[in-house]
Design an enzyme around this catalytic site. Structure first.
Site, PDB file in Angstrom:
ATOM      1  N   HIS A   1       0.952  -1.297  -0.284  1.00 26.77           N
ATOM      2  CA  HIS A   1       0.114  -0.046  -0.331  1.00 26.77           C
ATOM      3  C   HIS A   1       0.732   1.080  -0.268  1.00 26.77           C
ATOM      4  O   HIS A   1      -0.329   2.751  -0.310  1.00 26.77           O
ATOM      5  CB  HIS A   1      -1.193   0.152   1.146  1.00 26.77           C
ATOM      6  CG  HIS A   1      -0.588   0.038   2.452  1.00 26.77           C
ATOM      7  ND1 HIS A   1       0.742  -0.349   3.632  1.00 26.77           N
ATOM      8  CD2 HIS A   1      -0.150   1.314   3.184  1.00 26.77           C
ATOM      9  CE1 HIS A   1       0.826   0.089   4.132  1.00 26.77           C
ATOM     10  NE2 HIS A   1       0.764   1.277   4.681  1.00 26.77           N
TER      11      HIS A   1
HETATM   12  C1  UD1 Z   1      -2.243   5.859   5.929  1.00 27.49           C
HETATM   13  C2  UD1 Z   1      -0.793   5.707   6.894  1.00 27.49           C
HETATM   14  C3  UD1 Z   1      -0.019   4.882   6.690  1.00 27.49           C
HETATM   15  C4  UD1 Z   1       0.069   3.547   7.162  1.00 27.49           C
HETATM   16  C5  UD1 Z   1      -1.658   3.132   6.577  1.00 27.49           C
HETATM   17  C6  UD1 Z   1      -2.243   1.868   6.839  1.00 27.49           C
HETATM   18  C7  UD1 Z   1      -0.211   8.734   7.193  1.00 27.49           C
HETATM   19  C8  UD1 Z   1       0.469   9.475   5.838  1.00 27.49           C
HETATM   20  N1  UD1 Z   1      -0.070   7.410   5.841  1.00 27.49           N
HETATM   21  O1  UD1 Z   1      -2.102   5.077   4.877  1.00 27.49           O
HETATM   22  O2  UD1 Z   1       1.349   5.090   7.244  1.00 27.49           O
HETATM   23  O3  UD1 Z   1       0.991   2.411   6.942  1.00 27.49           O
HETATM   24  O4  UD1 Z   1      -2.195   4.421   7.137  1.00 27.49           O
HETATM   25  O5  UD1 Z   1      -3.099   1.493   6.332  1.00 27.49           O
HETATM   26  O6  UD1 Z   1      -0.896   8.941   7.688  1.00 27.49           O
HETATM   27  N2  UD1 Z   1      -9.469   4.682   2.321  1.00 27.49           N
HETATM   28  C9  UD1 Z   1     -10.553   4.273   2.570  1.00 27.49           C
HETATM   29  N3  UD1 Z   1     -11.134   4.072   3.485  1.00 27.49           N
HETATM   30  C10 UD1 Z   1     -10.485   3.954   4.758  1.00 27.49           C
HETATM   31  C11 UD1 Z   1      -9.643   4.863   4.941  1.00 27.49           C
HETATM   32  C12 UD1 Z   1      -8.646   5.277   3.358  1.00 27.49           C
HETATM   33  O7  UD1 Z   1     -11.399   3.895   1.484  1.00 27.49           O
HETATM   34  O8  UD1 Z   1     -10.740   3.915   5.925  1.00 27.49           O
HETATM   35  C13 UD1 Z   1      -9.016   4.672   1.541  1.00 27.49           C
HETATM   36  C14 UD1 Z   1      -9.315   6.433   0.488  1.00 27.49           C
HETATM   37  O9  UD1 Z   1      -9.280   6.549  -0.718  1.00 27.49           O
HETATM   38  C15 UD1 Z   1      -7.877   7.811   1.003  1.00 27.49           C
HETATM   39  C16 UD1 Z   1      -6.630   6.196   0.896  1.00 27.49           C
HETATM   40  O10 UD1 Z   1      -7.810   5.371   1.025  1.00 27.49           O
HETATM   41  O11 UD1 Z   1      -7.458   8.935   0.006  1.00 27.49           O
HETATM   42  C17 UD1 Z   1      -5.746   6.570   1.483  1.00 27.49           C
HETATM   43  O12 UD1 Z   1      -5.811   7.004   2.778  1.00 27.49           O
HETATM   44  P1  UD1 Z   1      -5.343   7.716   3.773  1.00 27.49           P
HETATM   45  O13 UD1 Z   1      -5.333   7.264   5.345  1.00 27.49           O
HETATM   46  O14 UD1 Z   1      -4.604   9.056   3.594  1.00 27.49           O
HETATM   47  O15 UD1 Z   1      -3.471   7.019   4.094  1.00 27.49           O
HETATM   48  P2  UD1 Z   1      -3.048   5.042   3.887  1.00 27.49           P
HETATM   49  O16 UD1 Z   1      -2.658   4.952   2.375  1.00 27.49           O
HETATM   50  O17 UD1 Z   1      -4.653   4.294   4.494  1.00 27.49           O
END
Ligand code: UD1
Length: 368
Positions: free
Chosen positions: A208
């Site tokens: 991811h």
């Molecule tokens: C975040 C953390 C990362 C961690 C990861 C674990 C930061 C900078 N990054 O990255 O260190 O390893 O979490 O998962 O804080 N989304 C959903 N549902 C959710 C959450 C996210 O669909 O419940 C999707 C959304 O499209 C979002 C994307 O995932 O834009 C990324 O989510 P985000 O929290 O921005 O970062 P992660 O890649 O999850």
């Protein structure tokens, strides 16, 4: 006099670190008055709610509901929503874990309000500033009042940055408290039966990191290696929402569907533990999984060029293989050629299931 602590969770890797600390504080009602604040950085049932259930955590006392956005917007929203909570609740300490946006956002709010911050998992450094997590780690450590470390290399990193003395305490790895506590329970999960896989006869993949999945060329290279490994070993791939979006955007879905890589929904804590604990091989770019595989002696290939967790390489099962297809395939071949699917490892010091108790002892020692 009890110490009032706001324990912050936001994203998936936070829940299993806060759960044992919160439980330990609850066991010491004369010393602690703990609360859980969930920023809502992760909000899907599979990325958040299921972890509360699996880890036996109560519903958060405060839910900020910030959701997904760009880094700046997400971090800013957390700060805006969290500041009034701190002013209202007047905690003695705020405890943040790991390196996600929720970690730095809440630490920064507290540092400006003069509220003490304890950072669990302090001092880890990948030395790769292109990783958003590395920025979050450096900044959070520089403004925290108590830096609780998982490994001695973290203490050395902090010392190099001029952070030393009484503020830094090596307490061990609290995520391993959760792992050891739930290993037996995980044996009751029917996840392997559900997927029709047998211990030692499948691989597990998680992917991811933006640097791996947001760049089409890098992702295509990793995929090439995975398709090739999949010819010899079926691979189960619980897919993060970010990665699923990219698979669709880049048009990789058909090739994966026709291969031995099986995409499944993100799993809860217990089902995922059941799955990786029986794997012949784990391929990942996650931080936590490098540590969990080390403790269980499961071969782990980390699809990154660096790691902030070098102890998993020095003492554990972890091998950094980067993202170049030939290197990934070669490393996987070596593991697949072995008959047994467990490695002899040395468990890193203080990854013993008692880190939460040491964290509480330290907070108690510092007091209000
Ligand atoms: C975040 C953390 C990362 C961690 C990861 C674990 C930061 C900078 N990054 O990255 O260190 O390893 O979490 O998962 O804080 N989304 C959903 N549902 C959710 C959450 C996210 O669909 O419940 C999707 C959304 O499209 C979002 C994307 O995932 O834009 C990324 O989510 P985000 O929290 O921005 O970062 P992660 O890649 O999850």
């Amino acid at each position: 006099m009890t110490i009032k602590v706001l324990n912050i969770v936001g994203a998936r890797p936070n829940f299993m670190k806060v759960a044992p600390v919160y439980a330990e504080m609850k066991r010491r009602p004369n010393d602690f008055e703990p609360m859980i604040v969930h920023t809502g950085q992760h909000y899907d049932a599979a990325m958040s709610d299921s972890f509360f259930e699996d880890l036996g955590m109560p519903k958060p006392d405060v839910y900020l509901g910030v959701g997904s956005a760009s880094h700046a917007v997400q971090t800013a929203r957390i700060m805006i929503e969290f500041e009034p909570v701190v002013i209202r609740e007047k905690p003695d300490w705020v405890l943040v874990v790991g390196d996600v946006n929720s970690t730095i956002a809440c630490a920064l709010v507290c540092s400006k309000l003069g509220i003490k911050v304890a950072h669990v998992e302090a001092g880890l450094r990948s030395r790769d500033r292109a990783m958003p997590e590395e920025i979050n780690r450096i900044l959070t450590d520089s403004i925290s009042d108590l830096l609780l470390t998982t490994s001695q290399d973290a203490d050395e990193n902090l010392e190099q940055e001029g952070i030393r003395g009484d503020r830094v305490k090596f307490v061990g790895n609290v995520m391993i408290d959760s792992l050891l506590e739930h290993l037996k329970i995980a044996e009751t999960s029917t996840m392997r039966e559900y997927l029709g896989v047998e211990a030692g006869r499948y691989g597990v993949l998680t992917l991811h990191r933006p640097s791996n999945v947001d760049d089409r060329e890098v992702f295509a290279g990793i995929l090439e290696a995975l398709l090739s490994i999949g010819e010899k070993l079926p691979i189960i791939f619980p897919v993060h929402p970010r990665t699923l979006g990219k698979i669709e955007e880049f048009g990789f879905a058909e090739r994966i569907a026709a291969s031995n890589i099986r995409l499944i929904e993100p799993l809860g804590y217990i089902d995922f533990m059941r799955l990786y604990s029986g794997a012949k091989l784990v391929l990942t770019d996650s931080g936590g999984l490098q540590e969990e595989t080390t403790v269980l002696g499961i071969p782990c290939l980390t699809l990154r060029h660096n790691t902030e967790r070098p102890v998993t390489i020095e003492l554990g099962t972890n091998v950094l293989v980067g993202t170049e297809p030939e290197k990934i395939k070669e490393a996987a071949r070596k593991i697949l050629d072995r008959s047994e699917h467990r490695f002899e490892v040395t468990i890193p010091p203080l990854w013993d299931g008692k880190a939460a108790a040491r964290i509480c002892d330290e907070l108690n020692r510092f007091g209000k």
